[in-house]
Design a protein around this motif. Sequence first.
Motif, PDB file in Angstrom:
ATOM      1  N   ILE A 277     -59.501 -44.435  11.610  1.00 11.46           N
ATOM      2  CA  ILE A 277     -60.351 -43.562  12.521  1.00 11.46           C
ATOM      3  C   ILE A 277     -60.520 -44.497  13.750  1.00 11.46           C
ATOM      4  N   GLY A 278     -61.083 -45.575  13.595  1.00  9.95           N
ATOM      5  CA  GLY A 278     -61.582 -46.382  14.697  1.00  9.95           C
ATOM      6  C   GLY A 278     -60.242 -46.781  15.599  1.00  9.95           C
ATOM      7  N   GLY A 279     -59.070 -47.003  15.149  1.00  8.86           N
ATOM      8  CA  GLY A 279     -57.947 -47.208  15.948  1.00  8.86           C
ATOM      9  C   GLY A 279     -57.453 -45.997  16.637  1.00  8.86           C
ATOM     10  N   VAL A 280     -57.405 -45.016  15.940  1.00  9.86           N
ATOM     11  CA  VAL A 280     -57.166 -43.504  16.827  1.00  9.86           C
ATOM     12  C   VAL A 280     -58.081 -43.298  17.973  1.00  9.86           C
ATOM     13  N   SER A 281     -59.299 -43.658  17.669  1.00  8.84           N
ATOM     14  CA  SER A 281     -60.488 -43.325  18.651  1.00  8.84           C
ATOM     15  C   SER A 281     -60.146 -44.538  20.108  1.00  8.84           C
ATOM     16  N   ARG A 282     -60.131 -45.664  19.385  1.00 10.47           N
ATOM     17  CA  ARG A 282     -59.785 -46.787  20.411  1.00 10.47           C
ATOM     18  C   ARG A 282     -58.425 -46.314  21.267  1.00 10.47           C
ATOM     19  N   LEU A 289     -52.729 -40.729  22.945  1.00  7.26           N
ATOM     20  CA  LEU A 289     -52.933 -39.587  21.783  1.00  7.26           C
ATOM     21  C   LEU A 289     -52.314 -39.934  20.640  1.00  7.26           C
ATOM     22  N   MET A 290     -52.733 -40.451  19.479  1.00  7.38           N
ATOM     23  CA  MET A 290     -52.008 -40.460  18.242  1.00  7.38           C
ATOM     24  C   MET A 290     -52.119 -39.293  17.343  1.00  7.38           C
ATOM     25  N   LYS A 291     -51.287 -38.826  16.686  1.00  9.14           N
ATOM     26  CA  LYS A 291     -51.292 -37.394  16.156  1.00  9.14           C
ATOM     27  C   LYS A 291     -51.599 -37.771  14.593  1.00  9.14           C
ATOM     28  N   GLY A 292     -53.073 -38.518  14.511  1.00 12.67           N
ATOM     29  CA  GLY A 292     -53.360 -38.875  13.172  1.00 12.67           C
ATOM     30  C   GLY A 292     -53.127 -40.231  12.589  1.00 12.67           C
ATOM     31  N   SER A 293     -53.715 -40.694  11.593  1.00  6.35           N
ATOM     32  CA  SER A 293     -53.584 -42.236  11.295  1.00  6.35           C
ATOM     33  C   SER A 293     -52.121 -42.280  10.681  1.00  6.35           C
ATOM     34  N   THR A 294     -51.374 -41.266  10.235  1.00  4.15           N
ATOM     35  CA  THR A 294     -50.039 -41.643   9.846  1.00  4.15           C
ATOM     36  C   THR A 294     -49.237 -41.966  10.831  1.00  4.15           C
ATOM     37  N   ALA A 295     -49.431 -41.539  12.250  1.00  6.48           N
ATOM     38  CA  ALA A 295     -48.514 -41.835  13.382  1.00  6.48           C
ATOM     39  C   ALA A 295     -49.009 -43.362  13.640  1.00  6.48           C
ATOM     40  N   LEU A 296     -50.280 -43.659  13.433  1.00  3.20           N
ATOM     41  CA  LEU A 296     -50.669 -45.137  13.938  1.00  3.20           C
ATOM     42  C   LEU A 296     -50.124 -46.105  12.978  1.00  3.20           C
ATOM     43  N   GLU A 297     -50.310 -45.516  11.644  1.00  2.72           N
ATOM     44  CA  GLU A 297     -49.486 -46.731  10.671  1.00  2.72           C
ATOM     45  C   GLU A 297     -47.918 -46.916  10.774  1.00  2.72           C
TER      46      GLU A 297
END
Length: 617
Positions: A277-282, A289-297
Amino acid sequence: MNESILRRVLLVIAVVGLAGGIGVWRTGLGPFDAGTIWTVATLPVVAALAISIMRDFWIGRFGVDAIALVSMSAALLLGQPLAAIVVAIMYAGGTVLEDFARGRAERNLKALTDRSPRVAHRQSTHGTERISIEEVVVGDTLLVRAGELLPVDGILLDASASIDESAVTGEPLPERRGAGDTLRSGTVNAGETFSMRASAVAEESTYAAIVRMVAAAQTAKSPFIRMADRFALFLLPATLLVSGAAWYVSGDPIRALAVLVVATPCPLILAAPVAFIGGVSRAARTGILMKGSTALEALAQVRTAIFDKTGTLTIGGAELIEIEAAPGRDVNQLLQLLASLEQASHHVLADSIIRVARGRQLMLSHPRDVREHRGAGLKGRVDNISILAGSRSLVLADKPLPGWARSGEEKYRDEPVLRVFVALGRRLAGVFTFGDAMRADAHDTLANLRSAGVTRTIMLTGDDGATAKRISSMLDLDAVVADAIPADKVAIVEAEKAMAPTMMVGDGINDAPALAAATVGVAMGARGATASSEAADVIVLTDRLGPVAEAVRIARRTRAIALQSIVVGLALSGVAMAAAAMGQIAPVAGALLQEGIDVAVILNALRALGDGRQRRA
């Protein structure tokens, strides 16, 4: 009662009970002994935890909170009320810490929601009325006063406006926009009052989409987080097995209790979601804009990056590449005269010429006696100077090029460019060359991607081979594919994805299928390519390529922090369990030790909110 408040109340009860019991134990005063006070203060925490576990079990969810329930119950049954109250404080304190950590990680969403546009000023024949943004319809003319948020996406109607886009794109300085430019909701009018025409309703505007995407990231679970949750399921039986073995070997039930106490990692398993959540917010703070933590991973694991050319590696329009001026002529004066004349034109180059002139702070004059030669150019007067601008045949007819202009003609002979010849008083004064220019940050972006771990970069374009070769010669690419139709792009993306996790970066509607086919699709969304943005997993809101590399860096750092928090936290808990099983740690000391581990792990996960770069003094 609100669950967050209930958790704080339970913590207060446990802390007051511990303090009260210690006071009675030290003074010997009071109607009850210390053990009774500690037991009574522990029971509300035990009851609340039991209800929570049963409620979760009813909906098919099971976690490691059960270890805390077992350890507190066992401590009370074994006549260790001090250990029970300390575990109760550690558990209640852990849940309050969870609230704090999640609140810190979600603070960006609250900030986004709090500053969402709520009202608009609509202009009509009856004047200006203040309305809710839900009442705005496409086509409405809206007035935006100085310092106000733009309520919806729209088109600028006035000649110019200064827009602060920092909340949407992360750009710190206001941007200058001209008539006809696209404006986005959630940005701020940093200049004088202007008028705009609504091009989208509130729910379909940029800012609403940002809030929705970041909100979705709060609840979406990546494969990494789901793996951590599944791992937690094995922790309870493993803990019971180790504690039972310690009791069996030593014959001392207190050792079993100590093992249970140090194996209470309630906030520990929260570390992964807090980090993601911190990474998406950062990323959202920097216009990504990242569509959720799945996209980030998924982004954290890419090894191959595929780029579209037009609008991605290049600017994607007829941009001014070079101005050649005759000897003795001033470049800025030529640009000022041409831009002044082009104000009367509807040619595709007119907006680009005027934008460049305004970007150089040139004052434009009003053109007179303008005559347009359709498809060839313009003739008119600016500041009493006769000016003719257009194709070579219009300006020079059959005359040969002067010597100073011949090198430019040779330079761009086989290039896909547009050349505008400008004559002042019947004499050629300058040549303006327009084309699809390379983005200024394209080279650095590719270098930064390689530094972040991307091992293969490819340019994929529908343009011809000569055009693709011209652009690729200026970049460090591993492969170039030209003349690719959308179906070809999808096939190439799928072939690369079969060999390594692949990122596709594009901006056009024809890129949407390829973006959807990639492991991670990244859309250059600054120009509002709706189809590509919807197909993508990550959207870059700034009209720059650099944030693509920044998104990969943020994703990799976030995943590393989450993995570090999980592995180190569980390893420390494992060492503590072994020490407790051997009788090296008492139950009370074990509870304090475990809480220290949990606090350290959660604080480490919160590092994902930061930049991560070392600051130099």
